[in-house]
Design an enzyme around this catalytic site. Sequence first.
Site, PDB file in Angstrom:
ATOM      1  N   ASP A  84       0.808  -1.217   0.000  1.00  0.00           N
ATOM      2  CA  ASP A  84       0.000   0.000   0.000  1.00  0.00           C
ATOM      3  C   ASP A  84       0.842   1.269   0.000  1.00  0.00           C
ATOM      4  OD1 ASP A  84      -2.521   1.313   0.149  1.00  0.00           O
ATOM      5  OD2 ASP A  84      -2.244   1.621   2.302  1.00  0.00           O
ATOM      6  N   GLY A 212      -8.492   6.375   3.977  1.00  0.00           N
ATOM      7  CA  GLY A 212      -8.833   7.175   5.150  1.00  0.00           C
ATOM      8  C   GLY A 212     -10.159   6.805   5.763  1.00  0.00           C
TER       9      GLY A 212
END
Length: 286
Positions: A84, A212
């Site tokens: 990631d 997020g």
Amino acid sequence: MPLTTTGELITGAATAHTAVAAFNIITLEHAEAVVAGAESVDAPVVLQVSENAVKFHDGDLLPLARAATAAAERATVPVALHLDHIQSDDLLRRAPDAGFSSVMYDASRLPYAENLAATRAAVDWAHARGLWIEAELGQVGGKNGLPPLDAHAPGARTDPDDARAFVADSGVDALAVAIGSAHAMTTRTATLDHTLLKRLSGALDVPLVLHGSSGVPDDELRAAVTGGIAKVNIGTALNIALTGAIREFLTARPDAVDPRTYLAAGRTAMTETVARLIGVLATPST
């Protein structure tokens, strides 16, 4: 069971108008908790290792990757391994040999043309080796100590026309979109732009990813899945659970010195968080 691929999980979710939870791990306890939480609700899951996590482990990708692979192979549900927020081309090139089926290549900090050029080069290299590639357009913010951008700031959110061109020209397999969330939020107060998400979903033919997500309330997460998000990235929520449980344990037992006792409490708290959030994503928005 053997590792599955991120592409298979996310493509299937997008087709079914559902979403797969993807959790960022830092320690073995994170990996064990994510797998246990997914097993408890019988759901597939993605284990994610960020470039920051690799830096924490002195730049060595393999120890955490091997631990995650071992945890995944013991799982009774499908588990994929994803690298990631990679900015390092060197780290990208280490992904296949470490067992990763996918990479989020992050050049979103760059101006559009440079982001596109860097992402296109990464896609060409990765696709030649069977890797599935995610990228980001717009700026979610909050990574690497940077504050989240004003959600209304020019350029902060993903423009549908730019996104359509970016996907076509870069060849990415999925796109992380900026619609109001921010990385590293410790309060769940983010409000997503669902009108923009609807436009992005209509403009693109690749799965959409929400970063997020720890700062996004349950109802907003459900609505995001209904609106077209197929992969939901979660990291800070696990760290809040881990740290909170350890702090509570040591406050109640100040003489404790065996890390297995308080790490077990932290792992249990993360397992419960994983199960709860997967359940949220599986519940249709009303």
